[in-house]
Design an enzyme around this catalytic site. Structure first.
Site, PDB file in Angstrom:
ATOM      1  N   ASP A  44      -7.126 -60.125  30.079  1.00  0.00           N
ATOM      2  CA  ASP A  44      -6.839 -61.531  29.823  1.00  0.00           C
ATOM      3  C   ASP A  44      -5.341 -61.689  30.506  1.00  0.00           C
ATOM      4  OD1 ASP A  44      -7.752 -63.845  29.537  1.00  0.00           O
ATOM      5  OD2 ASP A  44      -6.844 -63.957  27.329  1.00  0.00           O
ATOM      6  N   GLU A  51      -5.204 -70.061  24.150  1.00  0.00           N
ATOM      7  CA  GLU A  51      -3.923 -69.709  23.954  1.00  0.00           C
ATOM      8  C   GLU A  51      -3.540 -69.698  25.666  1.00  0.00           C
ATOM      9  OE1 GLU A  51      -6.308 -67.667  24.158  1.00  0.00           O
ATOM     10  OE2 GLU A  51      -5.649 -66.303  25.645  1.00  0.00           O
ATOM     11  N   LYS A 102     -12.082 -63.823  17.777  1.00  0.00           N
ATOM     12  CA  LYS A 102     -13.255 -63.823  18.552  1.00  0.00           C
ATOM     13  C   LYS A 102     -14.030 -62.722  17.759  1.00  0.00           C
ATOM     14  CE  LYS A 102     -11.126 -64.113  23.238  1.00  0.00           C
ATOM     15  NZ  LYS A 102     -12.031 -65.459  23.678  1.00  0.00           N
ATOM     16  N   ARG A 109      -3.651 -71.609  28.004  1.00  0.00           N
ATOM     17  CA  ARG A 109      -3.124 -72.896  28.326  1.00  0.00           C
ATOM     18  C   ARG A 109      -1.711 -73.299  27.640  1.00  0.00           C
ATOM     19  NH1 ARG A 109      -8.475 -76.079  26.640  1.00  0.00           N
ATOM     20  NH2 ARG A 109      -9.372 -73.938  27.298  1.00  0.00           N
ATOM     21  N   LYS A 156      -1.455 -66.163  33.944  1.00  0.00           N
ATOM     22  CA  LYS A 156      -1.572 -66.023  32.558  1.00  0.00           C
ATOM     23  C   LYS A 156      -1.632 -64.489  32.308  1.00  0.00           C
ATOM     24  CE  LYS A 156      -5.359 -66.220  28.983  1.00  0.00           C
ATOM     25  NZ  LYS A 156      -6.599 -66.839  28.677  1.00  0.00           N
ATOM     26  N   ASP A 210      -6.119 -60.476  23.942  1.00  0.00           N
ATOM     27  CA  ASP A 210      -6.699 -61.862  23.444  1.00  0.00           C
ATOM     28  C   ASP A 210      -7.790 -61.629  22.390  1.00  0.00           C
ATOM     29  OD1 ASP A 210      -7.241 -64.311  22.654  1.00  0.00           O
ATOM     30  OD2 ASP A 210      -8.232 -64.727  24.729  1.00  0.00           O
ATOM     31  N   ASP A 225      -7.631 -69.675  20.141  1.00  0.00           N
ATOM     32  CA  ASP A 225      -8.077 -69.066  21.070  1.00  0.00           C
ATOM     33  C   ASP A 225      -8.151 -69.731  22.517  1.00  0.00           C
ATOM     34  OD1 ASP A 225      -9.447 -66.934  22.291  1.00  0.00           O
ATOM     35  OD2 ASP A 225     -11.394 -67.283  21.715  1.00  0.00           O
TER      36      ASP A 225
HETATM   37  N1  BES Z   1      -9.524 -65.500  27.777  1.00  0.00           N
HETATM   38  C1  BES Z   1     -10.407 -66.511  27.250  1.00  0.00           C
HETATM   39  C2  BES Z   1     -11.316 -66.696  28.257  1.00  0.00           C
HETATM   40  C3  BES Z   1     -12.312 -65.627  28.743  1.00  0.00           C
HETATM   41  C4  BES Z   1     -13.429 -65.522  28.118  1.00  0.00           C
HETATM   42  C5  BES Z   1     -11.916 -64.930  29.869  1.00  0.00           C
HETATM   43  C6  BES Z   1     -14.458 -64.502  28.316  1.00  0.00           C
HETATM   44  C7  BES Z   1     -12.899 -63.829  30.146  1.00  0.00           C
HETATM   45  C8  BES Z   1     -13.887 -63.942  29.638  1.00  0.00           C
HETATM   46  C9  BES Z   1      -9.535 -67.665  26.743  1.00  0.00           C
HETATM   47  O1  BES Z   1      -8.523 -67.395  26.042  1.00  0.00           O
HETATM   48  C10 BES Z   1     -10.533 -68.271  25.629  1.00  0.00           C
HETATM   49  O2  BES Z   1     -10.648 -67.695  24.589  1.00  0.00           O
HETATM   50  N2  BES Z   1     -11.010 -69.318  25.932  1.00  0.00           N
HETATM   51  C11 BES Z   1     -11.776 -70.216  24.989  1.00  0.00           C
HETATM   52  C12 BES Z   1     -11.353 -71.368  25.022  1.00  0.00           C
HETATM   53  C13 BES Z   1     -11.974 -72.520  23.942  1.00  0.00           C
HETATM   54  C14 BES Z   1     -11.663 -72.240  22.612  1.00  0.00           C
HETATM   55  C15 BES Z   1     -11.889 -74.026  24.336  1.00  0.00           C
HETATM   56  C16 BES Z   1     -13.452 -70.049  25.355  1.00  0.00           C
HETATM   57  O3  BES Z   1     -13.530 -69.847  26.541  1.00  0.00           O
HETATM   58  O4  BES Z   1     -14.065 -69.809  24.462  1.00  0.00           O
HETATM   59 ZN    ZN Z   2      -7.325 -65.739  26.904  1.00  0.00          ZN
HETATM   60 MN    MN Z   3      -8.380 -66.803  24.114  1.00  0.00          MN
END
Ligand code: BES
Ligand code: ZN
Ligand code: MN
Length: 532
Positions: free
Chosen positions: A320, A381, A309, A383, A297, A302, A379
């Site tokens: 990220d 993204e 966020k 996947r 990824k 992000d 968010d």
């Molecule tokens: N990049 C984030 C995940 C992340 C969060 C990495 C904190 C490192 C530290 C990812 O893209 C994300 O935002 N995931 C969401 C998924 C949710 C919307 C289902 C999350 O974990 O909140």
């Molecule tokens: Zn992310």
């Molecule tokens: Mn995200």
């Protein structure tokens, strides 16, 4: 005043030089090598010896140094100021009794449970603990190779890895003073038995490549997003590929459109920076097909997109793209090591930004394999970009796929910063990845992929949705379940490294900030496949 301004100029000049020298393989790092000799008589700024917990009369190399110091180490033990505990580092002055002005005794901890991970972490602690102006050259015993009973080659590799990984810092954007910049130049492993030196030196060289690759990935992850856009990431990847004689390719937006990569493109839509789908290939085995595809990824920042966020800690989202950095660095290392394996690294790189052109919640997009996705939350993204990258890995003829991603915050809730989550559709590949990670000193934990979880990503309007329904939890598994159909029938492992990729404090070989987790695990996996 004139003197002050001259010193200031020098400082600026030095920073510029370092930057140039470190452009490819990270900032300048400690050089590790092996020499035949007698440690007690070796000329260095510090001699590093060791002690198991509970030992009062040291033997081996430590004993020899103790005798040369007329029992100084034994006396410090007797006084209760040195106990051999793991993490302990006691520095003694030799007052002219031997050529080296200092001896540092590093604690090995208890004999039970002493292993190669302990050696790697000790070497990292030693390099950090001895860093000060005046310490440039360090001579060390091959910890664990004597009474510790470890293989001397494995110990030498672990010392090289630990020294180079533990000494890592990201100073590129700092105008630091000389004290902050103090750096150990070389660590010499002094081995008494001349017959072992050549093999140990080869092990050190292997460890050096593994650690350099890790430090490259760290540099990229620590780099702010304005200094590492998808375009700049692709340029750095090209420089690495050229240096190691690898295949290199970048798919631009136009080619992504032609291939029908609607999931990846839907993330890139909100950003002013063009997306890049980066590919590096190493055909070490020769012939057709890829024994291993590493997919990472590469979100260079992000924000969450329209599902934006909160401001707190958003700066961490510059990292990220550690998945992309890890797979590129690992493939580079396999090329540098001449591994007899065909490995391809694939990194879908883009920013995730909100804007007038951004994807909106509820939008439906179509991935390269025709599967349609309802984007409930912009968010989620990672996947989306991985979906198309996995399809491409299959189109390229991957026999196995390992993807690496900072995919979910939920993995931190489940596992903290101690290990990363592993999910798979294949028992054999799963075991190979678990073993490769363990050999790197990285803990993994497998999460289930039961079909019951498929329910969570059913959509009313498309083939799937990109986040789970309701408040049913299992966020990390849901991420993997989303990816599974894009891997198809190919043996596949998904690593969610979001809990470990950024650490709040140094921890043995893993450093504060970008930790470098997964890089050496992936290299070890490639090396294992090349032996098979
Ligand atoms: N990049 C984030 C995940 C992340 C969060 C990495 C904190 C490192 C530290 C990812 O893209 C994300 O935002 N995931 C969401 C998924 C949710 C919307 C289902 C999350 O974990 O909140
Ligand atoms: Zn992310
Ligand atoms: Mn995200």
């Amino acid at each position: 005043m004139a003197g002050r301004s001259r010193r200031g100029d020098n400082a600026v000049f030095k920073v510029a030089c370092r930057r140039k020298a470190g452009s490819l393989t990270g900032e300048k790092h400690v050089k590790v090598r092996v020499e035949q000799g007698d440690i007690a008589r070796y000329g260095a700024d510090v001699l590093v010896v060791n002690l198991f917990e509970g030992v009062t009369a040291p033997g081996g190399g430590t004993g020899a140094v103790d005798r040369a110091l007329e029992g100084a180490i034994s006396k410090v033990i007797a006084a209760g100021d040195l106990r051999g505990k793991s993490g302990e580092l006691v520095v003694l002055h030799t007052l002219g009794r031997i050529p080296a002005p200092r001896v540092a005794v590093a604690g090995l901890g208890s004999r039970e449970g002493f292993d190669i991970d302990a050696v790697r972490n000790l070497a990292a602690n030693v390099v950090r603990g001895l860093r000060r102006p005046g310490v440039r050259k360090v001579a060390t015993l091959a910890h664990g190779a004597g009474v510790g009973g470890l293989d001397p080659e494995a110990a030498a590799q672990a010392i090289a890895e630990g020294s180079i990984l533990g000494g890592y810092r990201f100073l590129k954007h700092k105008t630091a003073n000389d004290e902050e910049r103090a750096e150990i130049d070389e660590v010499v492993i002094v081995e008494h038995d001349g017959g072992k030196v050549a093999a140990m030196q080869r092990a050190v060289e292997r460890g050096t490549v593994l650690a350099e690759a890790t430090n490259i990935a760290r540099d990229w992850a620590n780099e702010p997003s304005n200094h590492l856009t998808p375009t700049m990431l692709a340029e750095r990847a090209e420089a690495l590929a050229r240096e190691a004689g690898m295949e290199f390719e970048v798919l631009e937006r136009r080619e992504m459109e032609r291939k029908g990569m609607g999931a990846l493109l839907s993330v890139a839509k909100g950003s002013a920076e063009p997306p890049k789908l980066v590919r590096l290939g190493w055909r070490g085995r020769g012939g057709e097909g890829w024994d291993l595809a590493l997919v990472g990824k590469g979100i260079t920042f992000d924000t969450g997109g329209i599902s934006i966020k909160p401001a707190a800690n958003m700066e961490a989202m510059k990292a990220d793209m550690t998945g992309a950095a890890s797979v590129i660095a690992a493939a580079w290392a396999l090329a540098r090591l001449g591994a007899k394996v065909n490995v391809v690294a694939i990194a879908p790189c883009t920013e995730n930004m909100p804007s007038g052109s951004a994807t909106k919640p509820g939008d439906v997009v179509r991935a390269m394999n025709g599967r349609t996705i309802e984007v409930i939350n912009t968010d989620a993204e990672g996947r989306l970009v991985l979906a198309d990258a996995l399809c491409w890995a299959n189109e390229l003829g991957a026999k196995r796929i390992v993807d690496v991603a900072t995919l979910t915050g939920a993995v931190t809730t489940a596992l903290g910063d101690i290990c990363y989550a592993l999910m798979t559709n294949d028992e054999t590949l799963c075991r190979q990845v678990e073993e490769a990670a363990a050999a790197a000193g990285e803990k993994t934990w497998r999460l289930p992929m039961w079909k019951e979880y498929d329910e969570f990503i059913k959509s009313d309007v498309a083939d799937c949705r990109n986040v789970g329904t309701g408040n049913r939890g299992a966020g990390t598994i849901v991420g993997a379940k989303f990816l599974e159909p894009f891997a198809g029938k190919t043996p596949w492992v998904h690593l969610d490294i979001a809990g470990v990729d950024n650490l709040s404090a140094d921890r043995g070989w893993a450093t504060k900030g970008a930790s470098g987790y997964s890089v050496r695990a992936l290299i070890n996996l490639g090396l294992r496949l090349s032996e098979a």
